[in-house]
Structure formats: structure tokens, C-alpha cells
Design an enzyme around this catalytic site. Sequence first.
Site, short mmCIF file in Angstrom:
data_model
loop_
_atom_site.label_atom_id
_atom_site.label_comp_id
_atom_site.label_asym_id
_atom_site.label_seq_id
_atom_site.Cartn_x
_atom_site.Cartn_y
_atom_site.Cartn_z
N LYS A 249 0.87 -1.18 0.00
CA LYS A 249 0.00 0.00 0.00
C LYS A 249 0.90 1.22 0.00
CE LYS A 249 -4.56 0.54 0.78
NZ LYS A 249 -5.55 -0.46 0.40
N1 GLU Z 1 -7.38 -0.27 -2.82
C1 GLU Z 1 -8.13 -1.47 -2.98
C2 GLU Z 1 -8.07 -2.32 -1.72
O1 GLU Z 1 -7.85 -1.82 -0.64
C3 GLU Z 1 -7.74 -2.21 -4.25
C4 GLU Z 1 -6.32 -2.63 -4.35
C5 GLU Z 1 -5.94 -3.20 -5.71
O2 GLU Z 1 -6.79 -3.28 -6.58
O3 GLU Z 1 -4.76 -3.54 -5.86
O4 GLU Z 1 -8.30 -3.49 -1.75
#
Ligand code: GLU
Length: 418
Positions: A106
Amino acid sequence: MGSNGMPRKSCEQFLENAFELLAVAPEKRQLLRSPYRELRFELPLKRDDGSISLYYGYRVQHNQSRGPFKGGLRYHKDVDLEHFVALAEIMTWKTSLLDLPFGGAKGGINCNPHELSSDELETLTKRYTQRMAMLIGPDQDIPAPDMGTRPQEMAWILDAYSHHGGFSPAVVTGKPVELGGAKGRNEATGYGVAIVTALAAEAEDIPLEEATVAIQGIGNVGAYAARFLAEKGAKIVALSDSHCGLYTEQGFDVEGVLQKVARCKEEGGQLSDLNDVFEIISNEELLELDVDILIPAAIGGVICEGNAEKIKARLVVEAANMPITCKADTVLNNQSIKILPDILANAGGVTVSYLEWVQNRQRFQWSRKRTLEELENRLTDAWEAVEQKTREEQLNYRQAAYFIAVERILKAIDLRGF
Ligand code: GLU
């Protein structure tokens, strides 16, 4: 938990529990907890008015035992490294639970995207990508949208990365469809919330056709979850944004209310301006409504020690990441309130991200129908695995989900060796 619901720590207890059940050795516990790599770097930006603003870019890569790092980019003024450590870890468990060939990561920038012009956002996003270029890639780390980022930011990442790596659509997911984005990615998280909510409601003997639902947050996830749940016959009685909520006992015409909200905001208004049509409630009141299903779909930490005892819903679906604090989780469990954990409830987004990555690598775009069918199959498989584990091991849904996710990572580590 930090201010503004920005989680600083994931709940140790969720993981500890799985470690105990799986009898994980102490050194492996340490390995599973600590991120593989944590980055923070300067991002100076020359503003449109000639002044300079200094931001920081972050990326935490948590685990890559089962495949390249995967996770969204969050643009929000209050984020910091600890925040991303917590969220990257959650991505590891989420991709594992859905059996996607990815790890967890992240990142993002500590900016308020609403205060930046489109040109400024483009420059900042491309600079972030240049700084990260050595560490991202279709087989290394694949960013995606999260809070404060949209398909447009993903298009800028694709462009900046492709300048050195050649045209590489699989470096980022959640792109505009015209640049290789999966049809259905935009609504995927909300659709996934609706699918797993329907499955859990059935298991808990809550007939969806009669169920009352309150949703906190009408961003992308909350709005699509409301639409799809209403399509399945549920009665959406409350919706909110960060300022306040709307309530109606007989249930909304969801599309109608979302259009009204959009129109009102375009004209510079607030949700509270709709007080002639709906009852206005606070976000606190929304969470404490006597409904069958409560869906926190906004920020982290909204159900905490202070209000956990006042929650009356029978089922809480974590559409946001970490909306229930560790202590509140215990309180809800003691009240026999069922919780669908974030790593299952909001996994629709990353699942369609995976399908997008597959399509990009095949250079073959699927129909929206095919993508959403595949999503439904994968979420149903994950739900069935969780439900089976709850029965086999006498666990709640979160414990079962963590059990499965951690076991798969351990297996991968053991098979790969050191
Ligand atoms: N931000 C989204 C999550 O927290 C999607 C992450 C992604 O598609 O890699 O799952």
C-alpha cells in the site's frame, strides 16, 4: 488510530489468533508481521501559482511469498508510514484469502487531492512513479486506486512507467477502460460488497428482500454497494457522506437519491440541504440505527470502544478497510453481532484488479459480464471456504478468514525456503 479515522496499526489480535490456531513458530510470526520494505521519499511540487509545496510519497511492500506486491495508492493529507504499514499488511491477507497470485502493499502521498489542480496532480503522480520506477512493475509491485485516487491517476502512472519500461499496462490496475482497464473494475468493490453481504445474510437467516441496510459513505464503494443491494431487494434506509446522513424508514429509491446528492453537490450544496425530502441524521446516529445490516464504507476506526455497545445491527459488513477497532471487535463478538471482515467484504476491487492484470498480459479485453461473473465465482469460493472454516474450527468469520489467509502464506514460505 490517528485523527480522521486514519488507522495507524492493524489489530494484532486478529493475526495473533491465527498464529495460535496454526501454532506458528515465534520467528515466523515476526517474519509475517514485519513489512519486506518501507519507503518514504520527498515529493516537492511547483504549484500553479509558482509556490513550492513539499509532500511525501510512501510505499510499504509487506509480503511477496505468493506473487508480486499488490495494493492501492491513497492520497490523503493525514497518511504516514505507519498508516501504510497497517494497510499493506491487510492487502497480504486479502490477496491470500482470495487466492490471487499476489502479495500485499500500500502507498500514496500525504496530499489533499481536492486542493490540487489536474496539472498539479499529474506532475505529482508522475514524479511519484519516477521515484518508484525501480520497485514497481507487472512482476514486482502493481499499484491501483484507493481513497483519493481515480482511474486518471492510474493512467498517469502507466504513462510515466512506460517511458522507461516500454508500454506496460499491467504495471497498474484500475486504469481507464480505454487504456486497458477491466470493464467492471470501477464498480467491482461495491459489487463485491453486495455479493458477500447476500451470501452472509442467507447464512445468518436474514432474508435480503426484507432486510434494512444502513451504509456509511457514498463514495465509489458505498454508492455501488447501495445500488447492487437495492437491486437484490434490500431496503437501504440510511446513507451518509463525511458531513451527515440521510434517513428514510421506507427505504430509498437509491438511483434517485444518488442523483439528487450529485446534483446538490454540483451546485455547491451539502447533503443536509436535502432536509425537505429526507430526515437528516449524524454519522454517529447512522452507525447506531436499529437495522439488520450495517455497512461502514468510508474510513477506518468508526466503530470503536466509544460506540461499540450501541451498535444494533445483526450483521456488520466491513466495506472500508479497518472500520472496526480491535476493542470494538471484541465487544461486537460478545453481543453476537456477526462481522464480515474487510479482507473478504471489500476484496472485489483487488480481485478485478487481478482480472485486469491477466487481461493486460493476454492483450485481450474481456466483456464486463465475463469479468463480473468471474468476480462472483471467486468471491463465492472465498466465502464458502470461510464459512466452512467457521464450522470446522468453531470460529467467527474474521478468525476463519485470517486462518485461511495466514495458512496459505505459511505454506508458500515453506515451499520456497530461504
Ligand atoms: N485499494 C483497494 C483495496 O484496498 C484495491 C487494491 C488493488 O486493486 O490492488 O483493496
